[in-house]
Each structure stands twice: as C-alpha cells, then as structure tokens.
Design a protein around this motif. Structure first.
Motif, PDB file in Angstrom:
ATOM      1  N   ALA A 130       0.833  -1.208   0.000  1.00 53.89           N
ATOM      2  CA  ALA A 130       0.000   0.000   0.000  1.00 53.89           C
ATOM      3  C   ALA A 130       0.863   1.252   0.000  1.00 53.89           C
ATOM      4  N   LYS A 131       0.362   2.290  -0.611  1.00 58.01           N
ATOM      5  CA  LYS A 131       1.035   3.587  -0.572  1.00 58.01           C
ATOM      6  C   LYS A 131       0.172   4.578   0.202  1.00 58.01           C
ATOM      7  N   MET A 132       0.832   5.525   0.801  1.00 53.98           N
ATOM      8  CA  MET A 132       0.108   6.493   1.647  1.00 53.98           C
ATOM      9  C   MET A 132       0.595   7.903   1.394  1.00 53.98           C
ATOM     10  N   TYR A 133      -0.207   8.848   1.835  1.00 56.23           N
ATOM     11  CA  TYR A 133       0.250  10.225   1.857  1.00 56.23           C
ATOM     12  C   TYR A 133       1.178  10.384   3.049  1.00 56.23           C
ATOM     13  N   VAL A 134       2.202  11.165   2.846  1.00 59.22           N
ATOM     14  CA  VAL A 134       3.114  11.456   3.955  1.00 59.22           C
ATOM     15  C   VAL A 134       3.211  12.973   4.097  1.00 59.22           C
ATOM     16  N   PHE A 155       2.361  18.268   2.627  1.00 63.19           N
ATOM     17  CA  PHE A 155       2.656  16.924   2.155  1.00 63.19           C
ATOM     18  C   PHE A 155       4.126  16.856   1.770  1.00 63.19           C
ATOM     19  N   VAL A 156       4.695  15.688   1.897  1.00 61.94           N
ATOM     20  CA  VAL A 156       6.073  15.485   1.443  1.00 61.94           C
ATOM     21  C   VAL A 156       6.009  15.077  -0.019  1.00 61.94           C
ATOM     22  N   GLU A 157       6.813  15.741  -0.827  1.00 64.77           N
ATOM     23  CA  GLU A 157       6.789  15.421  -2.254  1.00 64.77           C
ATOM     24  C   GLU A 157       7.619  14.185  -2.563  1.00 64.77           C
ATOM     25  N   LEU A 158       7.365  13.644  -3.739  1.00 59.47           N
ATOM     26  CA  LEU A 158       7.946  12.343  -4.070  1.00 59.47           C
ATOM     27  C   LEU A 158       9.470  12.345  -4.059  1.00 59.47           C
ATOM     28  N   GLU A 159      10.062  13.421  -4.475  1.00 63.54           N
ATOM     29  CA  GLU A 159      11.530  13.452  -4.598  1.00 63.54           C
ATOM     30  C   GLU A 159      12.160  14.241  -3.454  1.00 63.54           C
ATOM     31  N   GLU A 160      11.401  14.413  -2.411  1.00 63.00           N
ATOM     32  CA  GLU A 160      11.837  15.326  -1.366  1.00 63.00           C
ATOM     33  C   GLU A 160      12.087  14.568  -0.060  1.00 63.00           C
ATOM     34  N   ASP A 161      13.206  14.839   0.601  1.00 62.46           N
ATOM     35  CA  ASP A 161      13.422  14.278   1.934  1.00 62.46           C
ATOM     36  C   ASP A 161      12.366  14.832   2.877  1.00 62.46           C
ATOM     37  N   VAL A 162      12.029  14.065   3.890  1.00 58.77           N
ATOM     38  CA  VAL A 162      11.067  14.563   4.870  1.00 58.77           C
ATOM     39  C   VAL A 162      11.600  15.832   5.536  1.00 58.77           C
ATOM     40  N   ILE A 203       0.138   9.691   6.991  1.00 56.22           N
ATOM     41  CA  ILE A 203       0.911   9.739   8.224  1.00 56.22           C
ATOM     42  C   ILE A 203       1.684  11.044   8.249  1.00 56.22           C
ATOM     43  N   VAL A 262       4.925  13.231   9.968  1.00 56.65           N
ATOM     44  CA  VAL A 262       6.144  13.329  10.758  1.00 56.65           C
ATOM     45  C   VAL A 262       6.166  14.716  11.399  1.00 56.65           C
ATOM     46  N   ALA A 303       1.602  13.217  -3.704  1.00 57.58           N
ATOM     47  CA  ALA A 303       2.338  11.967  -3.928  1.00 57.58           C
ATOM     48  C   ALA A 303       2.039  10.965  -2.816  1.00 57.58           C
ATOM     49  N   MET A 327       3.450   7.304  -0.939  1.00 58.16           N
ATOM     50  CA  MET A 327       4.715   6.582  -0.724  1.00 58.16           C
ATOM     51  C   MET A 327       4.479   5.287   0.010  1.00 58.16           C
ATOM     52  N   GLY A 329      13.408   9.375   6.353  1.00 65.76           N
ATOM     53  CA  GLY A 329      12.597   9.836   5.223  1.00 65.76           C
ATOM     54  C   GLY A 329      13.380  10.410   4.072  1.00 65.76           C
ATOM     55  N   SER A 344      14.825  10.801   0.522  1.00 69.51           N
ATOM     56  CA  SER A 344      14.227  10.366  -0.728  1.00 69.51           C
ATOM     57  C   SER A 344      14.984   9.189  -1.359  1.00 69.51           C
ATOM     58  N   ARG A 384      10.227   4.970  -3.476  1.00 69.37           N
ATOM     59  CA  ARG A 384      10.151   5.918  -2.372  1.00 69.37           C
ATOM     60  C   ARG A 384       9.479   5.271  -1.178  1.00 69.37           C
TER      61      ARG A 384
END
Lengths: 233, 233
Positions: free
Chosen positions: A13-17, A53-60, A97, A99, B13, B15, B86, B88, B95
């Motif tokens: 499963a994938k989720m929003y972060v 939201f954390v983007e796909l290519e972005e560190d948290v 989820i 952070v 996105a 993850m 987290g 990337s 991801r």
DNA sequence: AAAATAAATGTAAATTGTACGCTTAATGTT
DNA sequence: AACATTAAGCGTACAATTTACATTTATTTT
C-alpha cells in the motif's frame, strides 16, 4: 532480479506522507506557538499547525525546511523530529501519516509580513485554542521533548536573539520548565558551563542599571561535548 | 466540499511506509540485537533489521506489534518510536519512508524456534555486521535514545526476567552505558528509588552465597512519578 | 540629592555522588 | 570439622553539587 524487486514492492500500500511543524518562539517571558487558520477543506478556518505533504523526490526534512522557510522567511531554522503520527484513522478519510517536527525560532528574526500573509498567529501556550486532528497531541508531545532536550542540550539559545542577557535566558528556561528559578543560582550555573561570552554592551530595556549582553559560544560548547562533558541546565 | 477535499489530496504523492524494529535483548552481560538475513530481493541474504510495510488500514504501531509478534511470539513487547527515516534516496529505488521503533525483550521469554524460523540471530552490539540500507544508522540512533531514556525511566527492567538480582540489574546498566559502575553505589541508588520488592528467593547461578531476587514494583513507580518524582538511574 | 529598580555578587547548609574497605553467607576443598 | 574461595551486601568518609537566602551596585527618574 530487478523484476522480483518491483514485484515485491508492487503489492504494498502507498500512503500520503506529511510533515507538521510545531514552531516555538519566545517573547516577553512567554513560550509561544505559531499556528494558523486552515485555508483548505476539510475543516477550513480551524486552527492548525503548519505543515505540508512530502513530495515524491523530497526528503522529509527538506519538506519541513521548505515549510518553515515559506512561513518565516528564514533559511536556517533549528528543527528536529518529534514523533511520527501513524494511526490509520488520524486524517480526513485519506490515509496519511505525519512526521511532526518541532522548530525553535527567534521571534525578532522572522518575517512578520510573511507570517501574516499565511494567516499565522503567535499564541501563548496556555491560551492555545483547540487544533485540528491530532495536532493538540503533537504540541503536547513536542513540548515534552523540548523540555527533556533543554536539560542536556543548549537549545534554549535558538529561541533568543544573538545577544541576550542572563535574566532573559533565565526567563526563557522558566517558560520552558514552567517553574521559577532562583536568579543567583541560575546565573552561577550557566556561567559555570563556560559557553557564554560576555560583551561590553548592556541591554537597558528592563532595568535602569541595565544587564550585560552575552553571546552563546558554539565552539566552546562543541569542544566541551567532545571532551565528554555532560551539558546540563 | 467533499469534492474539494478529494481534489486537495488527489494531487499529492503517495509513498510506501515501512516500520523497522531495533530489537534489543540482554544476555550474559551483553546487550544484543536481533537481526536477520533478508529473504527477498534486492539484497537477498544481507543482514537487516526486522521490518514490514505498513498496511493501508493499519496503525504504524500496530505494524510494529505485528512484526514483533511474528518474530518473537510475544504479545506484549515494550517498544517505542525511535525516529523516522525519510530521505528520498534511502530505499531501493522506490520511495519508502521507515518509522524505526526500538523494542526491548527478555531473552528468556521469546520463542527461540520462531526466531530461528525467520532466519534471525542475536548479535552482540560490538560484533554487529554491516546492515542493509540505513539500518546501521537506525541502530546507532536507537541506542542513543535507549541510553538517554534509561537515565530517567526504568526501561531497563523490560530487558530482565521478572525476577532478577541487583548484580544482574547492574550488569545490564553497565551494558547500556558501556561503562563500569560501582556495585556498592549502584545498589544504594536503585534501592533508594523504592521501586524494587525483595523476594525470599535467591539466585545461586553466579555465586556460592547467592543473591536475593527482586521484582520491579510498577505501582510504586507510577505513584512516585505522579508525585512529581524525578526517577533517575 | 534622594528614591526606585533590576542586576550582580557571596556564603552557609543540605543533599547527592564518589571512592573506598570490610563483613557475610554459602559452597567446595583439605 | 576447619579452611579457603567467591560474590553479595553493608557502612563510612570525603568531594561535589544543589539549594536557600541577604546585601550591594549601577543607573535612571523624580
């Protein structure tokens, strides 16, 4: 092998972060929190922490830095992970989820216009209104971590202007710990840590005599830590 | 409004979210870590922490509980969030963020067969091999949190059998802090905390005289905390 | 010149931490 | 039966740290 790897991930499963920032400031003897009015549905208009939201290519962490920059205009804000909130039902029906990160900023540094533009306000911790979702819990938890950390790391200095007086520093620690400290013992203690440099200037905003300004000596502090010193306030 | 909400989320996105468990145990005077050989590609055969993807309808904490139950057979394992990883690029091209949790288990409690079945092994911290991805960092960070926490919360007891001797408790704290403690001062200190109940039994495995067994008194401990006591070992 | 204000300094008592040496209970050995 | 061995357990003296508390000082306002 690559095929197998893809297959292995594909069934999950994938989720929003998201990341939410608990932004602490210190002003006029009070610990404050920067909160803002939500501008999107659901719950538009409710009080909330600042997040994204954390983007796909972005560190948290990058996401948190981005949010903090957007809101305060500051590039180098101290922040640190508090806790991740991962209950399945914590969000608005979408699995997301978050952070949580707590940040400490110098109230005189940040860009007031930017803050206002985002509908953000500083609230004293005691007067905090109800926040959306589990943001109340986030604040409570972050405050606990802040208190704990303040005991063994000099994070307090992140909340003060570069130059500060010892009574100001004391007042900050009183706000963090929510109890009064003895001014004589407090002074003795912080000076014994040898991480403050006394300046020739005085701050006269709060007394006729004026109090000497000090600066935090980050280099001394690092040397102390390396020599196995147990920093404590 | 519901439409807007859906729209708001829809552009974000998604993850993979995983949880990894840093499982500490204590045996024969050494702090140990439960690690296992990866059974899936990529990196099949490499040493790794125990973990799992978080399912869509599952709390992150539940996922950790599930993993721990699968591996150790135990229902009530102490565990706590350590930190969320987290970056990337931390994963295998997909991801995936991971919520690390450290767990403390009683080495005599867990189900050895289950552990073996999963290809898991106990390693002394000093002898730890290289682990996959950022798992080394996870262990390092978790150990730091464990040490920090052990100073103000009686988590050490989670690692010992229900009945234990004071020398055993001391040896555990020596393993956690990685330094020797004075047996007389240690005894004085822990007994002064008034959270141990002395039993009429002795443990004679390590001396001719035998050492009295004690139990941790959780109730006393809670009362102490409520009365504002600052528990410290 | 006097009053007012918060800053700064000092000291004694209490508590806590550290460094030790000695005794004790049980077992195994002579 | 006496003795040696082993780790457990107790106590004490000293050092370091924390706590409690009173007075003086520099400056501005009246």
């Amino acid at each position: 092998m690559k095929e197998q790897a893809i297959d292995y991930y594909a069934h999950q499963a994938k989720m929003y972060v998201a990341t939410d920032c608990i932004v602490f400031g210190f002003d006029k003897g009070d610990l404050k929190l920067l909160i803002f009015k939500r501008r999107v549905d659901p719950d538009r208009g409710a009080w909330s922490l600042i997040g994204s939201f954390v983007e796909l290519e972005e560190d948290v962490d990058e996401a948190a830095r981005r949010v903090l920059k957007e809101i305060t205009g500051l590039d180098r804000v101290f922040f640190e992970q508090s806790k991740t909130y991962g209950k399945s039902g914590r969000d608005y029906g979408f699995r997301c989820i978050s952070v949580a990160q707590y940040a400490l900023i110098r109230v005189d540094d940040y860009d007031r216009e930017l803050v206002e533009k985002h509908g953000a306000f500083w609230y004293t911790l005691k007067d905090l209104p109800k926040l959306v979702l589990d943001h109340d819990t986030m604040v409570k938890d972050a405050l606990e971590k802040l208190r704990r950390k303040a005991q063994y790391q000099p994070i307090g200095f992140e909340l003060l202007p570069e130059k500060f007086t010892i009574p100001q520093l004391q007042s900050l620690y009183e706000a963090i710990y929510q109890r009064e400290l003895d001014p004589r013992n407090f002074r003795k203690k912080v000076l014994s840590l040898k991480v403050l440099r006394k300046l020739d200037e005085k701050d006269k905003t709060s007394s006729k005599r004026g109090a000497y300004l000090y600066m935090f000596e980050a280099d001394n502090y690092k040397k102390l830590l390396q020599s196995g010193y147990n920093f404590e306030i």
